[in-house]
Motif scaffolding. Sequence first.
Motif, PDB file in Angstrom:
ATOM      1  N   MET A 128      36.355  26.992  22.476  1.00  0.00           N
ATOM      2  CA  MET A 128      36.891  28.527  22.347  1.00  0.00           C
ATOM      3  C   MET A 128      36.608  28.544  20.237  1.00  0.00           C
ATOM      4  SD  MET A 128      39.214  29.410  25.153  1.00  0.00           S
ATOM      5  CE  MET A 128      40.439  30.413  24.714  1.00  0.00           C
ATOM      6  N   SER A 129      36.507  29.704  20.423  1.00  0.00           N
ATOM      7  CA  SER A 129      37.136  30.386  19.074  1.00  0.00           C
ATOM      8  C   SER A 129      37.661  32.174  19.367  1.00  0.00           C
ATOM      9  CB  SER A 129      35.213  30.359  19.037  1.00  0.00           C
ATOM     10  OG  SER A 129      34.380  31.143  19.193  1.00  0.00           O
ATOM     11  N   VAL A 130      37.595  32.496  17.702  1.00  0.00           N
ATOM     12  CA  VAL A 130      38.048  33.864  17.795  1.00  0.00           C
ATOM     13  C   VAL A 130      37.009  34.413  17.018  1.00  0.00           C
ATOM     14  CG1 VAL A 130      39.534  34.545  16.561  1.00  0.00           C
ATOM     15  CG2 VAL A 130      40.549  32.707  17.183  1.00  0.00           C
ATOM     16  N   GLY A 131      36.907  35.817  17.494  1.00  0.00           N
ATOM     17  CA  GLY A 131      35.829  35.746  17.007  1.00  0.00           C
ATOM     18  C   GLY A 131      36.140  37.805  17.236  1.00  0.00           C
ATOM     19  N   LEU A 132      35.083  38.772  16.451  1.00  0.00           N
ATOM     20  CA  LEU A 132      34.968  39.762  16.197  1.00  0.00           C
ATOM     21  C   LEU A 132      34.229  40.277  16.871  1.00  0.00           C
ATOM     22  CD1 LEU A 132      36.449  42.604  14.375  1.00  0.00           C
ATOM     23  CD2 LEU A 132      34.142  42.273  13.051  1.00  0.00           C
ATOM     24  N   TYR A 133      34.760  41.010  18.091  1.00  0.00           N
ATOM     25  CA  TYR A 133      33.620  42.255  18.914  1.00  0.00           C
ATOM     26  C   TYR A 133      33.741  43.605  19.410  1.00  0.00           C
ATOM     27  CZ  TYR A 133      33.891  37.616  20.717  1.00  0.00           C
ATOM     28  OH  TYR A 133      33.682  35.698  20.948  1.00  0.00           O
ATOM     29  N   LYS A 134      32.213  44.333  19.396  1.00  0.00           N
ATOM     30  CA  LYS A 134      32.584  45.888  19.611  1.00  0.00           C
ATOM     31  C   LYS A 134      31.872  45.674  21.065  1.00  0.00           C
ATOM     32  CE  LYS A 134      31.182  49.385  17.081  1.00  0.00           C
ATOM     33  NZ  LYS A 134      30.267  50.680  16.023  1.00  0.00           N
ATOM     34  N   TYR A 135      32.010  46.687  21.683  1.00  0.00           N
ATOM     35  CA  TYR A 135      32.214  47.318  22.844  1.00  0.00           C
ATOM     36  C   TYR A 135      30.596  49.037  22.737  1.00  0.00           C
ATOM     37  CZ  TYR A 135      34.215  43.200  24.334  1.00  0.00           C
ATOM     38  OH  TYR A 135      34.207  41.671  24.873  1.00  0.00           O
ATOM     39  N   ASN A 136      29.895  48.941  23.441  1.00  0.00           N
ATOM     40  CA  ASN A 136      29.108  50.593  23.820  1.00  0.00           C
ATOM     41  C   ASN A 136      30.100  51.327  25.141  1.00  0.00           C
ATOM     42  OD1 ASN A 136      27.977  52.321  23.941  1.00  0.00           O
ATOM     43  ND2 ASN A 136      26.562  51.281  24.678  1.00  0.00           N
ATOM     44  N   GLY A 137      31.053  51.158  24.928  1.00  0.00           N
ATOM     45  CA  GLY A 137      32.175  51.898  25.893  1.00  0.00           C
ATOM     46  C   GLY A 137      33.610  51.542  26.091  1.00  0.00           C
ATOM     47  N   ASN A 138      34.707  51.510  26.979  1.00  0.00           N
ATOM     48  CA  ASN A 138      35.805  51.424  26.733  1.00  0.00           C
ATOM     49  C   ASN A 138      35.169  49.849  27.342  1.00  0.00           C
ATOM     50  OD1 ASN A 138      37.900  50.348  28.046  1.00  0.00           O
ATOM     51  ND2 ASN A 138      38.453  52.570  28.790  1.00  0.00           N
ATOM     52  N   ILE A 139      36.332  48.444  26.589  1.00  0.00           N
ATOM     53  CA  ILE A 139      36.202  47.401  26.767  1.00  0.00           C
ATOM     54  C   ILE A 139      36.739  47.128  28.235  1.00  0.00           C
ATOM     55  CG2 ILE A 139      38.158  47.270  25.263  1.00  0.00           C
ATOM     56  CD1 ILE A 139      37.649  44.151  24.407  1.00  0.00           C
ATOM     57  N   PHE A 140      37.624  47.498  28.698  1.00  0.00           N
ATOM     58  CA  PHE A 140      38.554  47.542  30.215  1.00  0.00           C
ATOM     59  C   PHE A 140      37.153  48.158  30.906  1.00  0.00           C
ATOM     60  CE2 PHE A 140      41.889  47.951  26.851  1.00  0.00           C
ATOM     61  CZ  PHE A 140      42.265  46.820  27.151  1.00  0.00           C
ATOM     62  N   ASP A 141      36.285  49.473  30.534  1.00  0.00           N
ATOM     63  CA  ASP A 141      35.445  49.987  31.946  1.00  0.00           C
ATOM     64  C   ASP A 141      34.195  48.992  31.557  1.00  0.00           C
ATOM     65  OD1 ASP A 141      37.204  51.528  32.635  1.00  0.00           O
ATOM     66  OD2 ASP A 141      36.147  52.871  31.256  1.00  0.00           O
ATOM     67  N   ASP A 142      33.348  49.274  32.487  1.00  0.00           N
ATOM     68  CA  ASP A 142      31.637  48.301  32.293  1.00  0.00           C
ATOM     69  C   ASP A 142      31.130  48.480  31.208  1.00  0.00           C
ATOM     70  OD1 ASP A 142      29.550  46.330  33.626  1.00  0.00           O
ATOM     71  OD2 ASP A 142      28.665  48.495  34.331  1.00  0.00           O
ATOM     72  N   SER A 143      31.652  48.120  30.200  1.00  0.00           N
ATOM     73  CA  SER A 143      31.167  48.300  29.021  1.00  0.00           C
ATOM     74  C   SER A 143      30.449  47.206  28.426  1.00  0.00           C
ATOM     75  CB  SER A 143      32.343  48.835  27.643  1.00  0.00           C
ATOM     76  OG  SER A 143      32.804  47.322  27.226  1.00  0.00           O
ATOM     77  N   LYS A 144      29.552  47.600  27.428  1.00  0.00           N
ATOM     78  CA  LYS A 144      28.313  46.108  26.960  1.00  0.00           C
ATOM     79  C   LYS A 144      28.952  45.532  26.018  1.00  0.00           C
ATOM     80  CE  LYS A 144      23.459  45.416  25.879  1.00  0.00           C
ATOM     81  NZ  LYS A 144      22.493  46.165  25.917  1.00  0.00           N
ATOM     82  N   GLU A 145      28.744  44.645  25.569  1.00  0.00           N
ATOM     83  CA  GLU A 145      29.021  44.046  24.124  1.00  0.00           C
ATOM     84  C   GLU A 145      28.143  44.817  22.725  1.00  0.00           C
ATOM     85  OE1 GLU A 145      30.749  39.750  23.887  1.00  0.00           O
ATOM     86  OE2 GLU A 145      28.381  39.198  22.727  1.00  0.00           O
ATOM     87  N   ILE A 146      27.991  45.142  22.275  1.00  0.00           N
ATOM     88  CA  ILE A 146      27.273  45.381  21.442  1.00  0.00           C
ATOM     89  C   ILE A 146      27.260  44.277  19.547  1.00  0.00           C
ATOM     90  CG2 ILE A 146      26.841  46.982  22.055  1.00  0.00           C
ATOM     91  CD1 ILE A 146      28.213  47.874  20.205  1.00  0.00           C
ATOM     92  N   ILE A 204      39.744  41.669  17.475  1.00  0.00           N
ATOM     93  CA  ILE A 204      39.874  40.570  17.539  1.00  0.00           C
ATOM     94  C   ILE A 204      39.994  39.297  19.093  1.00  0.00           C
ATOM     95  CG2 ILE A 204      40.597  39.197  15.828  1.00  0.00           C
ATOM     96  CD1 ILE A 204      40.390  40.531  13.967  1.00  0.00           C
ATOM     97  N   PHE A 205      39.126  38.677  19.674  1.00  0.00           N
ATOM     98  CA  PHE A 205      40.150  37.529  20.254  1.00  0.00           C
ATOM     99  C   PHE A 205      39.246  36.615  20.361  1.00  0.00           C
ATOM    100  CE2 PHE A 205      37.557  41.144  22.599  1.00  0.00           C
ATOM    101  CZ  PHE A 205      36.900  40.165  23.814  1.00  0.00           C
TER     102      PHE A 205
END
Length: 108
Positions: free
Chosen positions: A1-19, A107-108
Motif C-alpha cells: 500500500m502507498s499514499v499518493g496524489l490523485y486527480k479525477y475527471n469529475g466527482n470522485i464519488f460518482d463514476d469518474s475516471k482517474e486522470i 491525497i490518500f
Amino acid sequence: MSVGLYKYNGNIFDDSKEILSENIASQRMYNKYLEPAIEKLNIYYFQDGAEIRKDNLDSVMSELELLIKWVMDNVEGDDLKYLLCRLQNIKKVIPKSLKNDNDILYIF
C-alpha cells in the motif's frame, strides 16, 4: 500500500475516471517519517485524506517545503533519497495539475 496524489475527471464519488496518480510514499515510509513530521509541523493541507485546491495552493506548497526540510534534517540513507525524490516530484506536479478553480487533488 502507498499514499499518493490523485486527480479525477469529475466527482470522485460518482463514476469518474482517474486522470492523475503520483506516489508520495509507501505506507511504511509515510507511517515512519511523514506522519510524525506532519504532526510535529502542524501540517494541515498536505496529508493523507486531504483535498488540494487552487485556492489553498500557496499553503500546500509552504507545507511541502517544511516537509522537505524536515526530511533532509531527519532522514538518512536510501530512505532520504526516496522521500526527497518523491516529495520534489510532487512539488512539481501539484501546481501543474491545478489548472482551474474546479480542479481538486486528493491525497490518500
